[in-house]
Design a protein around this motif. Structure first.
Motif, PDB file in Angstrom:
ATOM      1  N   ALA A   1      -3.218 -13.206  13.535  1.00 44.54           N
ATOM      2  CA  ALA A   1      -2.875 -12.164  14.510  1.00 44.54           C
ATOM      3  C   ALA A   1      -2.810 -12.727  15.919  1.00 44.54           C
ATOM      4  O   ALA A   1      -1.948 -12.350  16.718  1.00 44.54           O
ATOM      5  CB  ALA A   1      -3.886 -11.025  14.436  1.00 44.54           C
TER       6      ALA A   1
ATOM      7  N   GLU B   1       2.942  -6.739  13.620  1.00 48.44           N
ATOM      8  CA  GLU B   1       2.081  -5.573  13.447  1.00 48.44           C
ATOM      9  C   GLU B   1       2.394  -4.948  12.092  1.00 48.44           C
ATOM     10  O   GLU B   1       3.163  -3.983  11.984  1.00 48.44           O
ATOM     11  CB  GLU B   1       2.292  -4.571  14.582  1.00 48.44           C
ATOM     12  CG  GLU B   1       1.902  -5.127  15.949  1.00 48.44           C
ATOM     13  CD  GLU B   1       2.065  -4.106  17.065  1.00 48.44           C
ATOM     14  OE1 GLU B   1       2.702  -3.054  16.831  1.00 48.44           O
ATOM     15  OE2 GLU B   1       1.548  -4.357  18.164  1.00 48.44           O
ATOM     16  N   PRO B   2       1.829  -5.510  11.040  1.00 48.36           N
ATOM     17  CA  PRO B   2       2.175  -5.050   9.693  1.00 48.36           C
ATOM     18  C   PRO B   2       1.768  -3.599   9.465  1.00 48.36           C
ATOM     19  O   PRO B   2       0.707  -3.157   9.904  1.00 48.36           O
ATOM     20  CB  PRO B   2       1.370  -5.996   8.795  1.00 48.36           C
ATOM     21  CG  PRO B   2       0.222  -6.442   9.649  1.00 48.36           C
ATOM     22  CD  PRO B   2       0.778  -6.543  11.040  1.00 48.36           C
ATOM     23  N   ARG B   3       2.608  -2.906   8.751  1.00 41.79           N
ATOM     24  CA  ARG B   3       2.301  -1.525   8.370  1.00 41.79           C
ATOM     25  C   ARG B   3       1.885  -1.437   6.901  1.00 41.79           C
ATOM     26  O   ARG B   3       1.204  -0.479   6.512  1.00 41.79           O
ATOM     27  CB  ARG B   3       3.511  -0.630   8.632  1.00 41.79           C
ATOM     28  CG  ARG B   3       3.899  -0.519  10.106  1.00 41.79           C
ATOM     29  CD  ARG B   3       4.990   0.515  10.331  1.00 41.79           C
ATOM     30  NE  ARG B   3       4.575   1.845   9.895  1.00 41.79           N
ATOM     31  CZ  ARG B   3       3.801   2.666  10.608  1.00 41.79           C
ATOM     32  NH1 ARG B   3       3.347   2.278  11.797  1.00 41.79           N
ATOM     33  NH2 ARG B   3       3.485   3.854  10.132  1.00 41.79           N
ATOM     34  N   THR B   4       2.300  -2.417   6.098  1.00 42.58           N
ATOM     35  CA  THR B   4       1.975  -2.386   4.678  1.00 42.58           C
ATOM     36  C   THR B   4       1.364  -3.716   4.251  1.00 42.58           C
ATOM     37  O   THR B   4       1.725  -4.779   4.753  1.00 42.58           O
ATOM     38  CB  THR B   4       3.227  -2.105   3.829  1.00 42.58           C
ATOM     39  OG1 THR B   4       4.227  -3.095   4.118  1.00 42.58           O
ATOM     40  CG2 THR B   4       3.794  -0.720   4.135  1.00 42.58           C
ATOM     41  N   GLN B   5       0.450  -3.629   3.304  1.00 43.41           N
ATOM     42  CA  GLN B   5      -0.193  -4.814   2.727  1.00 43.41           C
ATOM     43  C   GLN B   5      -0.273  -4.653   1.217  1.00 43.41           C
ATOM     44  O   GLN B   5      -0.587  -3.568   0.712  1.00 43.41           O
ATOM     45  CB  GLN B   5      -1.613  -5.007   3.272  1.00 43.41           C
ATOM     46  CG  GLN B   5      -2.363  -6.187   2.642  1.00 43.41           C
ATOM     47  CD  GLN B   5      -3.867  -6.139   2.855  1.00 43.41           C
ATOM     48  OE1 GLN B   5      -4.399  -5.098   3.263  1.00 43.41           O
ATOM     49  NE2 GLN B   5      -4.569  -7.228   2.576  1.00 43.41           N
TER      50      GLN B   5
ATOM     51  N   TRP C   1      -5.735  -5.400  11.878  1.00 48.02           N
ATOM     52  CA  TRP C   1      -4.480  -4.767  12.301  1.00 48.02           C
ATOM     53  C   TRP C   1      -4.578  -3.240  12.225  1.00 48.02           C
ATOM     54  O   TRP C   1      -4.427  -2.656  11.132  1.00 48.02           O
ATOM     55  CB  TRP C   1      -3.327  -5.232  11.428  1.00 48.02           C
ATOM     56  CG  TRP C   1      -2.808  -6.592  11.788  1.00 48.02           C
ATOM     57  CD1 TRP C   1      -2.193  -6.953  12.949  1.00 48.02           C
ATOM     58  CD2 TRP C   1      -2.836  -7.774  10.968  1.00 48.02           C
ATOM     59  NE1 TRP C   1      -1.842  -8.279  12.919  1.00 48.02           N
ATOM     60  CE2 TRP C   1      -2.221  -8.812  11.720  1.00 48.02           C
ATOM     61  CE3 TRP C   1      -3.319  -8.040   9.694  1.00 48.02           C
ATOM     62  CZ2 TRP C   1      -2.084 -10.099  11.219  1.00 48.02           C
ATOM     63  CZ3 TRP C   1      -3.183  -9.321   9.196  1.00 48.02           C
ATOM     64  CH2 TRP C   1      -2.571 -10.335   9.951  1.00 48.02           C
ATOM     65  N   PRO C   2      -4.787  -2.557  13.338  1.00 47.11           N
ATOM     66  CA  PRO C   2      -4.769  -1.087  13.336  1.00 47.11           C
ATOM     67  C   PRO C   2      -3.418  -0.520  12.932  1.00 47.11           C
ATOM     68  O   PRO C   2      -3.324   0.671  12.609  1.00 47.11           O
ATOM     69  CB  PRO C   2      -5.103  -0.730  14.792  1.00 47.11           C
ATOM     70  CG  PRO C   2      -5.752  -1.945  15.369  1.00 47.11           C
ATOM     71  CD  PRO C   2      -5.134  -3.108  14.667  1.00 47.11           C
ATOM     72  N   SER C   3      -2.379  -1.348  12.950  1.00 45.10           N
ATOM     73  CA  SER C   3      -1.041  -0.879  12.603  1.00 45.10           C
ATOM     74  C   SER C   3      -0.895  -0.561  11.119  1.00 45.10           C
ATOM     75  O   SER C   3       0.035   0.151  10.722  1.00 45.10           O
ATOM     76  CB  SER C   3      -0.006  -1.947  12.986  1.00 45.10           C
ATOM     77  OG  SER C   3      -0.290  -3.187  12.326  1.00 45.10           O
ATOM     78  N   LEU C   4      -1.788  -1.072  10.276  1.00 45.62           N
ATOM     79  CA  LEU C   4      -1.652  -0.862   8.838  1.00 45.62           C
ATOM     80  C   LEU C   4      -1.763   0.620   8.482  1.00 45.62           C
ATOM     81  O   LEU C   4      -2.693   1.305   8.921  1.00 45.62           O
ATOM     82  CB  LEU C   4      -2.719  -1.643   8.071  1.00 45.62           C
ATOM     83  CG  LEU C   4      -2.443  -3.136   7.865  1.00 45.62           C
ATOM     84  CD1 LEU C   4      -3.687  -3.823   7.300  1.00 45.62           C
ATOM     85  CD2 LEU C   4      -1.250  -3.349   6.932  1.00 45.62           C
ATOM     86  N   SER C   5      -0.822   1.082   7.676  1.00 46.31           N
ATOM     87  CA  SER C   5      -0.840   2.476   7.249  1.00 46.31           C
ATOM     88  C   SER C   5      -0.868   2.628   5.733  1.00 46.31           C
ATOM     89  O   SER C   5      -1.154   3.713   5.228  1.00 46.31           O
ATOM     90  CB  SER C   5       0.376   3.220   7.804  1.00 46.31           C
ATOM     91  OG  SER C   5       1.589   2.639   7.333  1.00 46.31           O
TER      92      SER C   5
ATOM     93  N   ASP D   1       4.819  -5.889   4.282  1.00 46.43           N
ATOM     94  CA  ASP D   1       4.823  -6.704   5.502  1.00 46.43           C
ATOM     95  C   ASP D   1       3.863  -7.880   5.363  1.00 46.43           C
ATOM     96  O   ASP D   1       4.113  -8.963   5.890  1.00 46.43           O
ATOM     97  CB  ASP D   1       4.412  -5.848   6.708  1.00 46.43           C
ATOM     98  CG  ASP D   1       5.377  -4.711   6.974  1.00 46.43           C
ATOM     99  OD1 ASP D   1       6.571  -4.858   6.657  1.00 46.43           O
ATOM    100  OD2 ASP D   1       4.934  -3.663   7.488  1.00 46.43           O
TER     101      ASP D   1
END
Length: 327
Positions: free
Chosen positions: A75, A82-86, A104-108, A155
């Motif tokens: 990071a 800023e990944p949203r998926t893992q 990463w707070p961006s992960l949803s 991502d």
């Protein structure tokens, strides 16, 4: 020092308390022997609920510490990522999802793919009380590390301490499969010579597939370490809880998890000029740094003297694994 999130630590203690300590320690002894051997496995080694709990108590804190250190470094080198998926493949009880969510707070949306049903069950119970919704709402799928199946699409794709458990002949196909639809791939192995060689081979393959090394290397060139002469690895220090110490029959209140890794992505990273690849040697009035550099390969014992002012103070504060400017 890498500390488990309070919600994970409490949930893990509750799960371990469901089993007699002597049963847990018996499982830990067997699992730790298998882990140290690093042999490929044709079948899962977690064959009971107590095995799964013992595995989580024995390995989850260390796995979390290593994965968190790796992803935090990535990071810092790719601030625009800023990944949203893992998708975490072979994810066990979910340590990598907890680690990624903390970085990463961006992960949803996070997905764990794991073949052992008991590990999935425990992972779900640990995540049920998570503070972060992305951990609490993670999807758990039962599945194999199978390069003949659909490639994981996310991502961020992670694979921690799994390559060494796979047949040698399949590892290249697995790396190709992991990278096929990933924005970035993070691979982590034990910090042993054998673990490093697996990472080195995967690194070369990822570069050949068109990805850029985000960390730890400061370049995409061939690794300058002579095979068999040395190995590249890093360490994360983590505290041991009283129960953790009893499970491991350990006396120290901490341990150092040593690991080798590579993170590669489909974007140009912001890499340092060099990486410190050993503990800095700090002497009176000067510091010696062992570096892997972007332009000149390995440079051992680079001296930074007190006369260099701010640069010397930076060297005094530097740690194994830090980036370093050669200018």
């Amino acid at each position: 020092m890498a500390v488990l999130p309070d919600d994970l630590s409490s949930a893990l203690d509750d799960e371990l308390a469901r089993h007699p300590l002597h049963r847990l320690t018996q499982s830990v002894d067997r699992l730790s022997t298998r882990y140290r051997q690093g042999d490929s496995a044709d079948s899962p080694i977690l064959t009971s609920d107590v095995d799964v709990a013992a595995y989580a108590g024995y390995r989850m804190p260390a796995t979390y510490a290593a994965v968190h250190a790796v992803l935090a470094e990535a990071a810092s080198r790719a601030p625009g990522f800023e990944p949203r998926t893992q998708v975490d493949v072979g994810g066990g009880t979910g340590a990598a999802v907890w680690a990624a969510a903390g970085v990463w707070p961006s992960l949803s949306r996070c997905t764990v793919v794991e073949q052992v049903a008991g590990a999935i069950g425990l992972g779900k119970r640990l995540a049920a009380g998570a503070r972060l919704p992305v951990v609490r709402d993670a999807e758990w799928r039962r599945g194999l590390v199978d390069p003949a199946g659909p490639a994981p699409e996310a991502d961020l794709v992670t694979l921690s301490y799994v390559l060494g458990e796979l047949p040698v002949a399949s590892r290249g196909d697995v790396v190709r499969w992991l990278a096929a639809k990933a924005g970035a791939v993070a691979l982590i192995e034990p910090g042993t010579p054998a673990g490093f060689e697996r990472i080195r081979a995967a690194r070369t393959q990822l570069i050949n597939l068109g990805l850029h090394v985000v960390a730890p290397c400061p370049h995409d060139a061939e690794c300058p370490i002579v095979a068999g002469a040395d190995w590249c690895h890093f360490a994360a220090r983590l505290p041991r809880s009283p129960l953790h110490r009893r499970l491991k029959a350990a006396t120290l209140g901490f341990e150092d998890e040593k690991f080798a890794y590579v993170v590669a992505g489909r974007f140009p990273p912001r890499r340092p000029d060099a990486r410190i690849v050993r503990h800095p040697k700090k002497h009176k009035g000067w510091v010696a740094l062992d570096l892997c550099t972007a332009t000149d390969g390995l440079q051992g014992g680079v001296a930074v003297s007190k006369k260099q002012g701010p640069r010397y103070r930076a060297a005094r504060d530097a740690e194994w694994g830090d980036g370093w400017s050669t200018n």
